[in-house]
Design an enzyme around this catalytic site. Sequence first.
Site, PDB file in Angstrom:
ATOM      1  N   ASP A   1      30.647  36.906  21.899  1.00  0.00           N
ATOM      2  CA  ASP A   1      30.830  36.486  23.280  1.00  0.00           C
ATOM      3  C   ASP A   1      31.656  37.545  24.002  1.00  0.00           C
ATOM      4  OD1 ASP A   1      31.579  35.314  25.672  1.00  0.00           O
ATOM      5  OD2 ASP A   1      32.109  33.384  24.799  1.00  0.00           O
TER       6      ASP A   1
ATOM      7  N   VAL B   1      32.522  37.497  27.193  1.00  0.00           N
ATOM      8  CA  VAL B   1      33.238  36.972  28.352  1.00  0.00           C
ATOM      9  C   VAL B   1      34.727  37.328  28.245  1.00  0.00           C
ATOM     10  CG1 VAL B   1      33.944  34.875  29.581  1.00  0.00           C
ATOM     11  CG2 VAL B   1      31.616  35.086  28.677  1.00  0.00           C
ATOM     12  N   ALA B   2      35.272  37.896  29.299  1.00  0.00           N
ATOM     13  CA  ALA B   2      36.704  38.214  29.429  1.00  0.00           C
ATOM     14  C   ALA B   2      37.179  39.326  28.503  1.00  0.00           C
ATOM     15  CB  ALA B   2      37.572  36.975  29.230  1.00  0.00           C
ATOM     16  N   ALA B   3      36.269  40.035  27.835  1.00  0.00           N
ATOM     17  CA  ALA B   3      36.700  41.169  27.006  1.00  0.00           C
ATOM     18  C   ALA B   3      37.392  42.220  27.867  1.00  0.00           C
ATOM     19  CB  ALA B   3      35.510  41.768  26.271  1.00  0.00           C
ATOM     20  N   GLY B   4      36.853  42.451  29.071  1.00  0.00           N
ATOM     21  CA  GLY B   4      37.473  43.415  29.971  1.00  0.00           C
ATOM     22  C   GLY B   4      38.847  42.976  30.437  1.00  0.00           C
ATOM     23  N   ASP B   5      39.025  41.673  30.637  1.00  0.00           N
ATOM     24  CA  ASP B   5      40.332  41.166  31.043  1.00  0.00           C
ATOM     25  C   ASP B   5      41.353  41.352  29.929  1.00  0.00           C
ATOM     26  OD1 ASP B   5      39.320  40.362  33.502  1.00  0.00           O
ATOM     27  OD2 ASP B   5      38.741  38.389  32.733  1.00  0.00           O
TER      28      ASP B   5
ATOM     29  N   GLY C   1      42.253  37.084  37.439  1.00  0.00           N
ATOM     30  CA  GLY C   1      43.704  37.086  37.507  1.00  0.00           C
ATOM     31  C   GLY C   1      44.328  36.204  36.442  1.00  0.00           C
TER      32      GLY C   1
ATOM     33  N   LYS D   1      35.065  51.934  30.378  1.00  0.00           N
ATOM     34  CA  LYS D   1      34.805  51.011  29.268  1.00  0.00           C
ATOM     35  C   LYS D   1      33.295  50.920  29.040  1.00  0.00           C
ATOM     36  CE  LYS D   1      36.814  47.871  31.637  1.00  0.00           C
ATOM     37  NZ  LYS D   1      37.451  46.659  32.194  1.00  0.00           N
ATOM     38  N   MET D   2      32.860  51.232  27.820  1.00  0.00           N
ATOM     39  CA  MET D   2      31.427  51.226  27.519  1.00  0.00           C
ATOM     40  C   MET D   2      31.065  50.225  26.432  1.00  0.00           C
ATOM     41  SD  MET D   2      30.605  55.320  27.769  1.00  0.00           S
ATOM     42  CE  MET D   2      31.998  55.802  26.724  1.00  0.00           C
TER      43      MET D   2
ATOM     44  N   GLY E   1      34.782  31.846  24.781  1.00  0.00           N
ATOM     45  CA  GLY E   1      35.693  31.491  25.862  1.00  0.00           C
ATOM     46  C   GLY E   1      36.174  32.695  26.632  1.00  0.00           C
TER      47      GLY E   1
ATOM     48  N   GLU F   1      38.379  39.798  42.886  1.00  0.00           N
ATOM     49  CA  GLU F   1      37.950  38.418  43.093  1.00  0.00           C
ATOM     50  C   GLU F   1      38.794  37.710  44.143  1.00  0.00           C
ATOM     51  OE1 GLU F   1      35.688  37.206  38.954  1.00  0.00           O
ATOM     52  OE2 GLU F   1      37.760  36.579  39.200  1.00  0.00           O
TER      53      GLU F   1
ATOM     54  N   ALA G   1      38.577  40.078  21.571  1.00  0.00           N
ATOM     55  CA  ALA G   1      38.152  39.023  22.504  1.00  0.00           C
ATOM     56  C   ALA G   1      36.676  38.693  22.347  1.00  0.00           C
ATOM     57  CB  ALA G   1      38.449  39.434  23.936  1.00  0.00           C
TER      58      ALA G   1
END
Length: 313
Positions: free
Chosen positions: A254, A256-260, A46, A227-228, A295, A145, A290
């Site tokens: 990295d 991390v958080a690419a999907g966000d 979020g 998303k692939m 990070g 989450e 991202a």
Amino acid sequence: MDARPPGHVAIVGSINVDFVCRVAHFPHPGETMHVRDTTTGPGGKGANQAIAVARLGMPVELAGQMGDDPLAQVARDALSDAGVGTRFVRVQQGGGTGRAFITVNDAGENQILVHGGANMALHPDDVPGLARVLDGARVLMVQMEIPADIVVRICDQARAHDIVIIVDPAPVPPDGIPDALFTLATVMTPNETETQALTGVLPTDADSARAAADILHGRGVECAIIKMGARGVFHSTRDGASGFVPPFAVTAIDSVAAGDCFGAGLARMLAAGAPMDRAVRYAAACGALATTRPGAADAAPTAAEVEELLARE
């Protein structure tokens, strides 16, 4: 409900503090190893999505819950500094702010352990307060989450107000996501792992992604976006329209958080009234950028950076 500027993106979801370790490779069972670097910063799907939307220059309001421990101030300061509205963020007295323990290897892959803390302590009685974030919103973003029944109740209210609902089904609970979310979602955005968990199909190309998307449409999803990662993004609607966005040429360090960040880009464009194919391409560019920096929330790109990448490709 409070009077709000029209057109903002509303997010109801998790707020964490992330503890990130960088290693050459993921440890094997029983292995002790030194890490190359550690960082602490804002996280939770979020909060990540809210910060990413704000970085793109879109008004955004976050609703959720944190504890009353020292970590809460770390999260609150990060959200405030990014320009995220937090007046619908609750404080659980005596509760602990959510936290995530993230390991990133040299290939840019990650493993994440999450302790939900105050995020998972939300109760149905809290929904009226959380739902105030919807007043004036054009788009709602939710993830998994926080308790699933809270997500369903919030989406119910958003649907009643004709708000576009983006469901990021991550992480998929062991018993799946509630059936109601498939019909409530305007858009669902699973990655490869989540797609397999929801449909039984592991998407590896446009054809397999289409097969998975058809299953999601059959369960009620209006628009499915698969998303692939480095294989690109497939999107389709229940009426048969579809498209594929090839991967952007970036050097990933990295994920991390690419999907966000993908979700933030999608929300920003849909809130602005963009057609789906344009919104998905913009979102894919956000996700790609991202991956080029370390990070979670800190990896979110600016609108100028996204436009530059789109102009190059």
